[in-house]
Scaffold this active site. Structure first.
Site, PDB file in Angstrom:
ATOM      1  N   GLY A  12      -2.637  -4.962   9.426  1.00 57.05           N
ATOM      2  CA  GLY A  12      -3.969  -5.113  10.014  1.00 57.05           C
ATOM      3  C   GLY A  12      -4.640  -3.820  10.448  1.00 57.05           C
ATOM      4  O   GLY A  12      -5.523  -3.840  11.303  1.00 57.05           O
ATOM      5  N   ARG A  66      -1.954 -24.129  -4.217  1.00 56.89           N
ATOM      6  CA  ARG A  66      -2.842 -23.074  -3.722  1.00 56.89           C
ATOM      7  C   ARG A  66      -4.204 -23.630  -3.330  1.00 56.89           C
ATOM      8  O   ARG A  66      -4.824 -23.177  -2.375  1.00 56.89           O
ATOM      9  CB  ARG A  66      -3.076 -22.028  -4.823  1.00 56.89           C
ATOM     10  CG  ARG A  66      -1.980 -21.031  -4.922  1.00 56.89           C
ATOM     11  CD  ARG A  66      -2.251 -20.069  -6.069  1.00 56.89           C
ATOM     12  NE  ARG A  66      -1.102 -19.217  -6.233  1.00 56.89           N
ATOM     13  CZ  ARG A  66      -0.930 -18.074  -5.574  1.00 56.89           C
ATOM     14  NH1 ARG A  66      -1.852 -17.614  -4.787  1.00 56.89           N
ATOM     15  NH2 ARG A  66       0.166 -17.379  -5.743  1.00 56.89           N
ATOM     16  N   HIS A 110      -9.421  -2.072  -1.598  1.00 58.83           N
ATOM     17  CA  HIS A 110      -8.298  -1.878  -2.519  1.00 58.83           C
ATOM     18  C   HIS A 110      -7.897  -0.407  -2.507  1.00 58.83           C
ATOM     19  O   HIS A 110      -8.777   0.472  -2.574  1.00 58.83           O
ATOM     20  CB  HIS A 110      -8.710  -2.317  -3.934  1.00 58.83           C
ATOM     21  CG  HIS A 110      -7.620  -2.139  -4.917  1.00 58.83           C
ATOM     22  ND1 HIS A 110      -6.558  -3.031  -5.000  1.00 58.83           N
ATOM     23  CD2 HIS A 110      -7.360  -1.175  -5.823  1.00 58.83           C
ATOM     24  CE1 HIS A 110      -5.713  -2.605  -5.927  1.00 58.83           C
ATOM     25  NE2 HIS A 110      -6.187  -1.485  -6.447  1.00 58.83           N
TER      26      HIS A 110
HETATM   27  C1  GAR Z   1      -4.344  -1.486   2.615  1.00 59.51           C
HETATM   28  O1  GAR Z   1      -3.953  -0.260   2.084  1.00 59.51           O
HETATM   29  C2  GAR Z   1      -5.233  -2.233   1.639  1.00 59.51           C
HETATM   30  O2  GAR Z   1      -6.073  -1.392   0.917  1.00 59.51           O
HETATM   31  C3  GAR Z   1      -4.202  -2.876   0.751  1.00 59.51           C
HETATM   32  O3  GAR Z   1      -3.184  -3.305   1.609  1.00 59.51           O
HETATM   33  C4  GAR Z   1      -3.151  -2.439   2.739  1.00 59.51           C
HETATM   34  C5  GAR Z   1      -3.236  -3.287   3.976  1.00 59.51           C
HETATM   35  O4  GAR Z   1      -3.019  -2.499   5.111  1.00 59.51           O
HETATM   36  N1  GAR Z   1      -4.759  -3.988   0.013  1.00 59.51           N
HETATM   37  C6  GAR Z   1      -4.338  -4.347  -1.173  1.00 59.51           C
HETATM   38  O5  GAR Z   1      -3.433  -3.784  -1.757  1.00 59.51           O
HETATM   39  C7  GAR Z   1      -5.076  -5.526  -1.766  1.00 59.51           C
HETATM   40  N2  GAR Z   1      -4.659  -5.758  -3.100  1.00 59.51           N
HETATM   41  P1  GAR Z   1      -3.529  -2.980   6.527  1.00 59.51           P
HETATM   42  O6  GAR Z   1      -2.950  -4.383   6.769  1.00 59.51           O
HETATM   43  O7  GAR Z   1      -2.952  -1.978   7.496  1.00 59.51           O
HETATM   44  O8  GAR Z   1      -5.026  -2.984   6.517  1.00 59.51           O
END
Ligand code: GAR
Length: 203
Positions: A12, A66, A110
Protein backbone atom coordinates in the site's frame (compact mmCIF):
# COMPACT_ATOMS: atom_id res chain seq x y z
CA UNK A 1 -14.14 16.67 -4.77
CA UNK A 2 -14.56 13.44 -6.69
CA UNK A 3 -15.00 10.36 -4.44
CA UNK A 4 -12.26 7.92 -5.41
CA UNK A 5 -11.79 4.35 -4.17
CA UNK A 6 -8.42 2.62 -3.94
CA UNK A 7 -8.03 -1.11 -4.63
CA UNK A 8 -4.97 -2.86 -3.26
CA UNK A 9 -3.62 -6.27 -2.36
CA UNK A 10 -0.49 -5.61 -0.30
CA UNK A 11 1.95 -3.07 1.08
CA UNK A 12 0.00 0.00 0.00
CA UNK A 13 2.81 2.51 -0.51
CA UNK A 14 1.09 3.94 -3.59
CA UNK A 15 -2.19 4.03 -1.67
CA UNK A 16 -0.34 5.97 1.03
CA UNK A 17 0.85 8.50 -1.56
CA UNK A 18 -2.70 8.95 -2.84
CA UNK A 19 -4.13 9.21 0.68
CA UNK A 20 -1.55 11.87 1.59
CA UNK A 21 -2.26 13.86 -1.55
CA UNK A 22 -6.00 13.73 -0.89
CA UNK A 23 -5.46 15.09 2.64
CA UNK A 24 -4.91 18.44 0.94
CA UNK A 25 -8.40 19.99 0.62
CA UNK A 26 -7.30 21.51 -2.71
CA UNK A 27 -6.74 18.04 -4.21
CA UNK A 28 -9.67 17.17 -6.52
CA UNK A 29 -10.20 13.66 -5.06
CA UNK A 30 -11.31 12.45 -1.67
CA UNK A 31 -10.71 8.80 -0.81
CA UNK A 32 -14.11 7.25 -0.12
CA UNK A 33 -13.00 3.61 0.35
CA UNK A 34 -9.85 1.51 0.48
CA UNK A 35 -10.79 -1.97 -0.66
CA UNK A 36 -8.61 -5.08 -0.66
CA UNK A 37 -8.97 -8.67 -1.79
CA UNK A 38 -6.58 -9.61 1.04
CA UNK A 39 -7.85 -9.08 4.60
CA UNK A 40 -4.28 -8.93 5.96
CA UNK A 41 -2.99 -6.37 3.43
CA UNK A 42 -0.79 -3.82 5.26
CA UNK A 43 -2.30 -1.14 3.01
CA UNK A 44 -5.60 -1.51 4.90
CA UNK A 45 -3.83 -0.60 8.16
CA UNK A 46 -2.42 2.54 6.57
CA UNK A 47 -5.91 3.56 5.45
CA UNK A 48 -7.45 2.81 8.86
CA UNK A 49 -4.74 4.86 10.54
CA UNK A 50 -5.69 7.74 8.25
CA UNK A 51 -9.30 7.38 9.39
CA UNK A 52 -10.58 6.17 6.03
CA UNK A 53 -13.28 3.56 5.42
CA UNK A 54 -11.75 0.20 4.56
CA UNK A 55 -13.15 -3.12 3.46
CA UNK A 56 -11.68 -6.52 2.62
CA UNK A 57 -13.50 -8.85 0.26
CA UNK A 58 -11.39 -11.99 0.33
CA UNK A 59 -11.28 -13.64 -3.09
CA UNK A 60 -10.53 -17.11 -1.68
CA UNK A 61 -14.05 -18.12 -0.61
CA UNK A 62 -15.19 -17.40 -4.18
CA UNK A 63 -12.82 -20.06 -5.56
CA UNK A 64 -12.76 -19.92 -9.34
CA UNK A 65 -15.83 -17.68 -9.53
CA UNK A 66 -14.03 -14.43 -10.36
CA UNK A 67 -17.25 -12.87 -11.59
CA UNK A 68 -18.99 -13.33 -8.22
CA UNK A 69 -16.02 -11.81 -6.39
CA UNK A 70 -16.01 -8.85 -8.78
CA UNK A 71 -19.76 -8.36 -8.37
CA UNK A 72 -19.19 -8.06 -4.61
CA UNK A 73 -16.31 -5.62 -5.16
CA UNK A 74 -18.40 -3.57 -7.57
CA UNK A 75 -21.32 -3.42 -5.12
CA UNK A 76 -18.95 -2.16 -2.41
CA UNK A 77 -17.56 0.51 -4.73
CA UNK A 78 -21.05 1.70 -5.64
CA UNK A 79 -22.16 1.61 -2.02
CA UNK A 80 -19.20 3.85 -1.12
CA UNK A 81 -20.25 6.31 -3.83
CA UNK A 82 -17.00 5.94 -5.76
CA UNK A 83 -16.91 7.78 -9.06
CA UNK A 84 -13.42 6.64 -9.98
CA UNK A 85 -11.14 3.81 -8.90
CA UNK A 86 -7.36 3.71 -8.50
CA UNK A 87 -5.71 0.30 -8.61
CA UNK A 88 -2.65 0.56 -6.38
CA UNK A 89 -0.91 -2.78 -6.30
CA UNK A 90 -4.14 -4.71 -6.87
CA UNK A 91 -2.68 -8.02 -7.93
CA UNK A 92 -5.65 -9.84 -9.42
CA UNK A 93 -6.52 -9.87 -13.09
CA UNK A 94 -9.84 -8.17 -13.73
CA UNK A 95 -12.56 -9.65 -15.90
CA UNK A 96 -14.44 -7.59 -18.49
CA UNK A 97 -17.28 -7.18 -15.97
CA UNK A 98 -15.29 -4.81 -13.76
CA UNK A 99 -13.25 -3.17 -16.52
CA UNK A 100 -16.42 -2.38 -18.45
CA UNK A 101 -18.35 -1.21 -15.38
CA UNK A 102 -15.54 1.29 -14.66
CA UNK A 103 -14.43 2.01 -18.22
CA UNK A 104 -12.87 5.46 -18.47
CA UNK A 105 -12.77 5.92 -14.70
CA UNK A 106 -10.42 3.20 -13.45
CA UNK A 107 -6.70 3.99 -13.24
CA UNK A 108 -3.75 1.66 -12.67
CA UNK A 109 -0.09 2.18 -11.87
CA UNK A 110 2.36 -0.21 -13.44
CA UNK A 111 6.09 -0.45 -12.68
CA UNK A 112 7.48 -0.10 -16.20
CA UNK A 113 7.39 2.30 -19.12
CA UNK A 114 4.48 0.72 -20.98
CA UNK A 115 4.15 -0.70 -23.55
CA UNK A 116 7.45 -2.26 -22.47
CA UNK A 117 7.21 -4.99 -19.85
CA UNK A 118 3.51 -5.49 -19.15
CA UNK A 119 2.78 -8.16 -16.53
CA UNK A 120 4.93 -9.24 -13.59
CA UNK A 121 8.65 -9.08 -12.67
CA UNK A 122 9.14 -5.86 -14.61
CA UNK A 123 12.41 -4.84 -12.95
CA UNK A 124 14.08 -8.23 -13.52
CA UNK A 125 12.96 -8.15 -17.14
CA UNK A 126 14.21 -4.59 -17.66
CA UNK A 127 17.64 -5.62 -16.35
CA UNK A 128 17.66 -8.74 -18.54
CA UNK A 129 16.74 -6.67 -21.59
CA UNK A 130 19.57 -4.24 -20.86
CA UNK A 131 17.43 -1.12 -21.15
CA UNK A 132 19.10 2.06 -19.92
CA UNK A 133 15.87 3.84 -19.04
CA UNK A 134 13.05 2.33 -16.98
CA UNK A 135 10.14 3.76 -15.02
CA UNK A 136 6.45 3.63 -14.26
CA UNK A 137 3.16 4.35 -16.00
CA UNK A 138 -0.31 5.43 -14.90
CA UNK A 139 -2.93 4.36 -17.41
CA UNK A 140 -6.64 3.83 -17.79
CA UNK A 141 -7.69 0.22 -17.31
CA UNK A 142 -9.12 -1.62 -20.29
CA UNK A 143 -9.76 -5.32 -20.93
CA UNK A 144 -6.21 -6.00 -22.10
CA UNK A 145 -3.74 -6.29 -19.24
CA UNK A 146 -1.61 -3.10 -18.84
CA UNK A 147 -2.83 -1.87 -22.23
CA UNK A 148 -5.09 1.14 -21.66
CA UNK A 149 -4.45 4.76 -22.65
CA UNK A 150 -1.43 6.24 -20.90
CA UNK A 151 -2.13 9.15 -18.53
CA UNK A 152 1.40 9.73 -17.26
CA UNK A 153 4.89 8.26 -17.06
CA UNK A 154 8.05 8.85 -15.05
CA UNK A 155 11.47 7.59 -16.13
CA UNK A 156 14.55 6.64 -14.12
CA UNK A 157 18.03 5.64 -15.29
CA UNK A 158 19.20 2.04 -15.00
CA UNK A 159 22.59 2.28 -13.28
CA UNK A 160 25.59 -0.02 -13.44
CA UNK A 161 25.38 -2.56 -10.65
CA UNK A 162 21.60 -2.23 -10.28
CA UNK A 163 19.74 -5.22 -8.91
CA UNK A 164 15.99 -5.71 -9.27
CA UNK A 165 15.72 -4.38 -5.71
CA UNK A 166 17.71 -1.16 -6.22
CA UNK A 167 15.92 -0.50 -9.49
CA UNK A 168 12.51 -1.20 -7.96
CA UNK A 169 13.23 1.25 -5.13
CA UNK A 170 14.23 3.97 -7.62
CA UNK A 171 11.06 3.39 -9.65
CA UNK A 172 8.86 3.25 -6.55
CA UNK A 173 9.96 6.73 -5.45
CA UNK A 174 8.76 7.96 -8.85
CA UNK A 175 5.49 6.01 -8.58
CA UNK A 176 4.67 7.90 -5.39
CA UNK A 177 5.14 11.22 -7.21
CA UNK A 178 3.48 10.18 -10.43
CA UNK A 179 0.24 8.60 -9.22
CA UNK A 180 -1.14 11.62 -7.32
CA UNK A 181 -0.05 13.91 -10.19
CA UNK A 182 -1.71 11.72 -12.81
CA UNK A 183 -4.92 11.47 -10.78
CA UNK A 184 -4.95 15.24 -10.30
CA UNK A 185 -4.45 15.78 -14.01
CA UNK A 186 -7.06 13.17 -14.92
CA UNK A 187 -9.73 14.61 -12.63
CA UNK A 188 -8.97 18.17 -13.66
CA UNK A 189 -9.04 17.50 -17.38
CA UNK A 190 -11.46 14.60 -17.70
CA UNK A 191 -13.80 14.58 -14.71
CA UNK A 192 -15.57 11.22 -14.94
CA UNK A 193 -19.33 11.01 -15.31
CA UNK A 194 -20.95 9.88 -12.07
CA UNK A 195 -22.26 6.80 -13.86
CA UNK A 196 -24.11 6.06 -17.03
CA UNK A 197 -27.38 5.89 -15.07
CA UNK A 198 -26.84 9.38 -13.62
CA UNK A 199 -25.85 10.68 -17.01
CA UNK A 200 -29.17 9.41 -18.39
CA UNK A 201 -31.03 11.07 -15.54
CA UNK A 202 -29.27 14.36 -16.18
CA UNK A 203 -30.05 14.11 -19.89
C1 GAR B 1 3.88 -1.11 -7.19
O1 GAR B 1 5.20 -1.09 -7.63
C2 GAR B 1 2.93 -1.12 -8.38
O2 GAR B 1 3.39 -0.37 -9.45
C3 GAR B 1 2.91 -2.59 -8.70
O3 GAR B 1 2.88 -3.25 -7.47
C4 GAR B 1 3.54 -2.43 -6.51
C5 GAR B 1 2.61 -2.24 -5.34
O4 GAR B 1 3.28 -1.60 -4.29
N1 GAR B 1 1.75 -2.94 -9.50
C6 GAR B 1 1.74 -3.92 -10.37
O5 GAR B 1 2.71 -4.63 -10.58
C7 GAR B 1 0.43 -4.09 -11.10
N2 GAR B 1 0.56 -5.07 -12.12
P1 GAR B 1 2.48 -0.83 -3.18
O6 GAR B 1 1.45 -1.81 -2.59
O7 GAR B 1 3.52 -0.45 -2.15
O8 GAR B 1 1.82 0.36 -3.80
Amino acid sequence: RTPVAILLSGRGSNATALIRAAQDPAFPARICLVLSNRPQAPGLDVARAAGLPTLAIDHRPYGKDRAAHERAMHAALEEAGAQAVCLAGYMRLLTPFLTQAWAGRMLNIHPSLLPSFPGLHTHERALEAGVRVHGCTVHLVTEGMDEGPILGQAAVPVLAGDTAETLAARVLRQEHQLYPQALLHFLTNHPPCASSADALLVA
